[in-house]
Motif scaffolding. Structure first.
Motif, PDB file in Angstrom:
ATOM      1  N   CYS A 171      41.155  43.828  55.576  1.00 32.32           N
ATOM      2  CA  CYS A 171      41.770  44.632  54.514  1.00 32.32           C
ATOM      3  C   CYS A 171      41.183  46.043  54.468  1.00 32.32           C
ATOM      4  N   ALA A 172      40.077  46.236  55.165  1.00 35.75           N
ATOM      5  CA  ALA A 172      39.472  47.562  55.346  1.00 35.75           C
ATOM      6  C   ALA A 172      39.460  48.401  54.069  1.00 35.75           C
ATOM      7  N   GLY A 173      38.904  47.836  53.020  1.00 33.22           N
ATOM      8  CA  GLY A 173      38.763  48.618  51.782  1.00 33.22           C
ATOM      9  C   GLY A 173      39.989  48.565  50.888  1.00 33.22           C
ATOM     10  N   HIS A 174      41.074  47.944  51.357  1.00 33.69           N
ATOM     11  CA  HIS A 174      42.288  47.863  50.531  1.00 33.69           C
ATOM     12  C   HIS A 174      42.418  46.508  49.856  1.00 33.69           C
ATOM     13  N   SER A 175      41.295  45.924  49.501  1.00 38.39           N
ATOM     14  CA  SER A 175      41.323  44.658  48.766  1.00 38.39           C
ATOM     15  C   SER A 175      40.367  44.793  47.591  1.00 38.39           C
ATOM     16  N   ARG A 176      40.395  43.786  46.735  1.00 43.54           N
ATOM     17  CA  ARG A 176      39.526  43.766  45.556  1.00 43.54           C
ATOM     18  C   ARG A 176      38.790  42.438  45.568  1.00 43.54           C
ATOM     19  N   PHE A 177      37.545  42.432  45.065  1.00 42.51           N
ATOM     20  CA  PHE A 177      36.802  41.179  44.927  1.00 42.51           C
ATOM     21  C   PHE A 177      36.999  40.685  43.499  1.00 42.51           C
ATOM     22  N   ALA A 178      37.399  39.425  43.354  1.00 45.09           N
ATOM     23  CA  ALA A 178      37.757  38.921  42.018  1.00 45.09           C
ATOM     24  C   ALA A 178      36.568  38.965  41.061  1.00 45.09           C
ATOM     25  N   GLY A 179      35.373  38.625  41.547  1.00 43.72           N
ATOM     26  CA  GLY A 179      34.174  38.686  40.711  1.00 43.72           C
ATOM     27  C   GLY A 179      34.276  37.847  39.451  1.00 43.72           C
ATOM     28  N   ALA A 180      33.421  38.169  38.485  1.00 40.00           N
ATOM     29  CA  ALA A 180      33.334  37.371  37.268  1.00 40.00           C
ATOM     30  C   ALA A 180      34.626  37.374  36.468  1.00 40.00           C
ATOM     31  N   GLY A 181      35.449  38.406  36.672  1.00 37.74           N
ATOM     32  CA  GLY A 181      36.712  38.507  35.928  1.00 37.74           C
ATOM     33  C   GLY A 181      37.656  37.352  36.189  1.00 37.74           C
ATOM     34  N   ALA A 182      37.424  36.612  37.297  1.00 41.46           N
ATOM     35  CA  ALA A 182      38.316  35.503  37.633  1.00 41.46           C
ATOM     36  C   ALA A 182      38.043  34.268  36.794  1.00 41.46           C
ATOM     37  N   LEU A 183      36.861  34.219  36.157  1.00 39.81           N
ATOM     38  CA  LEU A 183      36.484  33.022  35.408  1.00 39.81           C
ATOM     39  C   LEU A 183      37.264  32.897  34.110  1.00 39.81           C
ATOM     40  N   ALA A 184      37.611  31.689  33.750  1.00 40.68           N
ATOM     41  CA  ALA A 184      38.177  31.438  32.418  1.00 40.68           C
ATOM     42  C   ALA A 184      37.017  31.380  31.418  1.00 40.68           C
ATOM     43  N   GLY A 185      37.337  31.581  30.161  1.00 38.06           N
ATOM     44  CA  GLY A 185      36.329  31.487  29.122  1.00 38.06           C
ATOM     45  C   GLY A 185      35.434  32.702  29.029  1.00 38.06           C
ATOM     46  N   ARG A 186      35.959  33.863  29.448  1.00 39.85           N
ATOM     47  CA  ARG A 186      35.136  35.083  29.391  1.00 39.85           C
ATOM     48  C   ARG A 186      35.770  36.095  28.471  1.00 39.85           C
TER      49      ARG A 186
END
Ligand code: 2PG
Ligand code: MG
Length: 427
Positions: A412-427
């Motif tokens: 993806c050479a910089g054209h992607s995103r990392f889901a990180g903590a935002g992907a968790l439910a209950g936040r």
């Protein structure tokens, strides 16, 4: 016949990470595109899952798949040949109709999912695209937040401790590559800690260290120690995630922590889990109550769903109807997505979509019995699931999947995103 019509479907017996037979399917399209996939297999199996067809008898402990392979090469090949391999839903519906049971037990869930995934790969190959891109279209790719097992337990480690998966989630990482690097450091630190205390006795089914502990809580404390030894801030950078797999703990309506010789009614068990969540940096619980304990799941989600991710695995068995019912009753806030629980990719996707519609977090997951097949990584990115669970940081059936996600992030050479903590439910 178009270039994407199915020219042939072939099945063969191969071997999984436990040395058991499993089904591999190969689908070739008229234009030459080839797709291949291998069925995984669980140990802690929900009663509502698609059923694998096993030969029984004495050979291979009854785990043989000759019947399932024969179904791929016979009935399934006959029914699918000539269909448009680019029409996943039509192909999957054909499998569902041909099987004609509620649980895929006639043709075998193992036969069906291997073929269904192989068709998806062939469709992607016909477009000369990786499967994840074929599924995603032009949307921005999101690399999933990983759950990485540090200690295995429960049904994956001879019930040496009661908890099944003690995992870390690198919630503070900036990229998937960084999440892997952090996981490697913690896994290594956990091994060093165990070795120094003469507790290192090998690894469990999914590559997590064999849980050589006297209590379940020891495993939690040991995981936090590993995070600290590796130089990370527990909770902030790397959090804990538990698969309680509580169906396995339930006997006569109570929850048993057998190694501690303690048993709990529903309410006290909930209090125990909440106490752990207060004292350890836990962000996610999977199957905290048994697959038939809606009251337990609902009360727990009501008590903690605002601050914790509560995942249904055996409780939901990747079934869209069950996900919708759980959304209604408030029994969880996240759904584990395992293709072989559903038996076809279209049914798997329907469960994921039902989860998203309900506002649930979605976690694509491997099984405890796996292979070099990396399809689930493509599904996690292609369906923007947000989270991925594949087991530990050892054993090549696990590393093949983490490594595939690294390749995708790089492509993806910089054209992607990392889901990180935002992907968790209950936040
Ligand atoms: C689970 C899985 C993976 P199994 O319960 O989530 O850890 O185990 O494949 O044995 O069902
Ligand atoms: Mg589970």
């Amino acid at each position: 016949m178009s270039k994407t019509s199915i020219a042939s479907v072939k099945g063969r017996q191969v071997w999984d990470s436990r040395g058991r037979p499993t089904v591999e399917a190969e689908v070739t399209l008229k234009g030459g595109a080839l797709g291949r996939a291998i069925a995984p297999a669980g140990t802690s199996i929900g009663s509502g899952e698609a059923v694998d067809l096993r030969d029984g008898g004495t050979a291979f402990g009854g785990y043989g798949v000759a019947l399932a392979v024969a179904n791929v090469n016979g009935e399934i090949a006959k029914a699918l040949t000539g269909l448009d391999g680019a029409q996943q839903e039509t192909v999957d519906q054909t499998l569902i109709d041909l099987d004609a049971t509620d649980d895929k037990s006639r043709l075998g869930g193992n036969a069906c999912i291997a073929v269904s995934m192989a068709v998806a790969h062939a469709g992607a190959a016909a477009h000369k695209l990786p499967l994840w891109r074929h599924l995603l279209g032009e949307s921005e790719p999101v690399l999933p937040l990983p759950e990485v097992q540090i200690f295995g337990g429960g049904a994956h480690a001879g019930a040496r401790i009661d908890l099944q998966d003690i995992m870390i989630m690198p919630v503070g990482a900036d990229s998937f590559a960084q999440a892997m690097a952090w996981s490697a450091e913690v896994y290594r630190a956990a091994g060093l800690n165990m070795a120094e205390r003469r507790r290192l006795t090998g690894v469990a089914d999914e590559g997590g260290y064999w849980p050589n502990f006297n209590t379940n809580e020891d495993a939690l404390a040991e995981t936090v120690r590993a995070i600290e030894r590796a130089g990370f801030r527990p909770g902030e950078q790397i959090a804990l995630s538990l698969d309680i797999a509580a169906t396995q703990l339930q006997k006569l309506g109570r929850y048993w922590l057998t190694i501690e010789d303690r048993c709990f009614e529903r309410g006290p068990f909930s209090e125990l889990l909440l106490d752990w969540a207060a004292r350890f940096p836990i962000v996610s619980f999977e199957d905290p109550f048994a697959e038939d304990d809606t009251q337990g799941m609902t009360a727990f989600t009501e008590a903690a769903g605002e601050r914790l991710q509560i995942i249904g695995d055996d409780y939901l068995v990747t079934n869209a109807e069950r996900v919708r019912a759980a959304a209604q009753s408030g029994a969880c806030n996240a759904v584990l997505i395992k293709p072989n629980q559903a038996g076809t990719l279209s049914e798997t996707k329907a469960a994921l979509d039902a989860g998203k519609e309900a506002g649930f977090a979605t976690i694509v997951s491997a099984r405890s019995g796996e292979s070099e097949d990396v399809s689930i990584v493509h599904l996690a990115v292609g369906w923007s699931a947000g989270q991925l669970k594949v087991g530990s940081f050892a054993r090549s059936e696990r590393m093949a999947k983490w490594n595939e996600a690294l390749r995708i992030e790089e492509q993806c050479a910089g054209h992607s995103r990392f889901a990180g903590a935002g992907a968790l439910a209950g936040r």
